[in-house]
Design an enzyme around this catalytic site. Structure first.
Site, mmCIF file in Angstrom:
data_model
loop_
_atom_site.group_PDB
_atom_site.id
_atom_site.type_symbol
_atom_site.label_atom_id
_atom_site.label_comp_id
_atom_site.label_asym_id
_atom_site.label_seq_id
_atom_site.Cartn_x
_atom_site.Cartn_y
_atom_site.Cartn_z
ATOM 1 N N GLU A 221 -130.861 83.861 2.268
ATOM 2 C CA GLU A 221 -129.256 84.452 2.807
ATOM 3 C C GLU A 221 -129.261 85.469 3.479
ATOM 4 O OE1 GLU A 221 -127.886 82.267 2.139
ATOM 5 O OE2 GLU A 221 -128.512 81.234 0.865
ATOM 6 N N CYS A 255 -122.176 90.617 2.130
ATOM 7 C CA CYS A 255 -122.573 90.212 3.536
ATOM 8 C C CYS A 255 -121.708 89.031 4.542
ATOM 9 C CB CYS A 255 -124.351 89.569 2.790
ATOM 10 S SG CYS A 255 -123.519 87.996 1.582
#
Length: 473
Positions: A221, A255
């Site tokens: 990720e 993110c």
């Protein structure tokens, strides 16, 4: 009896911990759902019972971390993740019947979800609980053991989480490892049965290389530059308000925060004016407002200031929505116009409250701009007309997408979360997380009476007849 946590983490101690977890797994390779549910409930109780202490630890690590944001972005979504697993886990565990095809009938086929063994989870600093306990929920629901490497940039949170986990779980079941980057490197080099890493694309390369030495499957990720696209006929003020919420949550240290905004040419001034008005409403008395989070370290604060200064020196215009305070690391959002496309600001993930505006003349131009860059972790579209939504959905590739919203796709219980290309690989959350941490084992069971002997040697006229028959139907 629970073992004491090691005072110093070494490669030998990591090897021993992995071996202990693997041995424990082999003694119970397929936990019942009742056992898994008990572990999930223990995790939920540990998190909720200690939420104030954990929020205080995060606040100390950041210098100022909004407790309201912590409750919303860490605890609420974690509780939902655990509750969803408890609700659906028995169904996820059930074998899935599959077709065998007409030539293997009356045989039977199924896919059996099987725990992998020991999962490794590497956690970043920006959402230390959500990005540590979230993957753990999936790993436990799938019946695995887990080792978790926390970030050294949140030492108080990491130490408290280690203590709390050690009280809730046997160390050969779930263990937290703390240490610096060298510990992280040794951790990712362990031969886990699955490794999930959340962090930067740069470190993701190193993690994947380390895992490759053991052929450890990975879920990465990562990040990248997540675009937001405001359509020509979008609800403009709503879009600005929504994007500002997404960019100021955790001071943009997210993110999937919007990294730049594509908007119809000529609307830049309108965007800045609306953003300035809305920001003053969201965070009155900015310098003392407790709802706004500080940048994690002086180094990260200085990097953001340097990105803005470099863009300005190259011809960009800066439009700050507030006044920075280096002493408390409060970095007010800055809208940036005319940023050079080849500058660092437009090439690297920002990970903070700088927001470049990129004007476009046509939707085709906007789509070309997005598609000429690395595939992002998230894409945000603001549009109400079905044609624009359909085109952007089908003509771009991103890890996830929200329409008329920012960030919220990550909180949707039934949606997988993951990147694509430079923004990552694999996905988790909900059922997709259960699958990620499982071996979906295919099992074929032959019927007592079957035709297998008809296609066995010695091959002859009957075999030729049957092959010709198979080719025809």
């Amino acid at each position: 009896m629970k073992q004491d946590l090691p005072e110093a983490v070494t490669r030998d101690s990591l090897d021993a911990l992995l071996a202990a977890q693997r041995d424990a797994f082999l003694r119970e390779p397929f936990p019942t759902w009742e056992t898994r549910a008990r572990h999930l409930k223990a995790l939920r109780a540990m998190l909720l019972d200690n939420r104030d202490a954990l929020a205080e630890a995060m606040n100390a690590d950041f210098g100022q971390r909004s407790k309201a944001e912590v409750m919303l972005a860490e605890f609420v979504v974690l509780k939902q993740e655990i509750d969803g697993a408890l609700k659906h886990g028995t169904r996820w565990m059930k074998p899935q019947r599959r077709s065998v095809g007409k030539w293997l009938m009356p045989g039977r086929a199924k896919v059996v979800p099987q725990p992998l063994g020991v999962a490794g989870i590497v956690v970043p600093w920006n959402y230390p609980l959500y990005l540590g306990a979230g993957p753990l929920v999936c790993a436990l629901a799938a019946g695995n053991r887990a080792m978790i490497k926390m970030s050294e940039l949140t030492p108080r949170t990491s130490a408290l989480f280690e203590t709390l986990i050690s009280k809730a779980f046997e160390r050969d079941h779930v263990a937290v490892v703390n240490g610096d980057a060298s510990v992280g490197a040794a951790f990712t080099a362990l031969p886990f049965d699955h490794l999930l890493f959340t962090g930067s694309t740069r470190i993701g390369h190193e993690v994947m290389r380390a895992a490759a030495a053991n052929l450890t499957p990975v879920t990465l990720e990562l990040g990248g530059k997540s675009p937001a696209l405001i359509g020509e006929n979008a609800r403009f003020d709503y879009a600005v308000d929504s994007l500002l919420l997404g960019k100021t949550l955790n001071a943009g240290q997210t993110c999937i925060a919007p990294d730049y905004v594509l908007l119809p040419r000529g609307t830049e001034a309108k965007f800045i004016e609306r953003a300035r008005t809305r920001f003053s409403q969201l965070y009155p008395d900015f310098t003392s407002n407790g709802d706004y989070t500080s940048i994690i370290t002086d180094r990260h604060f200085d990097r953001l200031a340097r990105l803005a200064d470099e863009a300005q020196e190259a011809g960009a215009q800066l439009h700050p929505l507030g006044v920075h305070d280096a002493a408390t690391r409060r970095f007010a959002p800055v809208i940036v116009t005319n940023a050079p496309a080849d500058g660092t600001l437009m090439q690297e993930e920002i990970f903070g409250p700088l927001l470049p505006l990129v004007p476009y003349d046509t939707l085709d131009e906007a789509l070309r701009y997005v598609n000429s860059r690395a595939r992002p972790l998230a894409l945000y579209l603001y549009a109400d007309d079905a044609r624009t939504v359909e085109r952007v959905t089908h003509e771009t590739v991103a890890g996830g997408m929200s329409v008329n919203e920012t960030l919220m796709h990550i909180a949707a219980e039934g949606l997988p979360f993951g990147g694509v290309g430079a923004s990552g690989m694999g996905a988790y959350h909900g059922h997709d997380g259960f699958v990620t941490f499982s071996k979906m084992k295919p099992v074929f069971t032959q019927a007592r009476f079957n035709g297998r002997g008809l296609i066995a040697p010695p091959y002859g006229r009957l075999f030729d007849f049957l092959i010709n028959l198979m080719m025809k139907f």
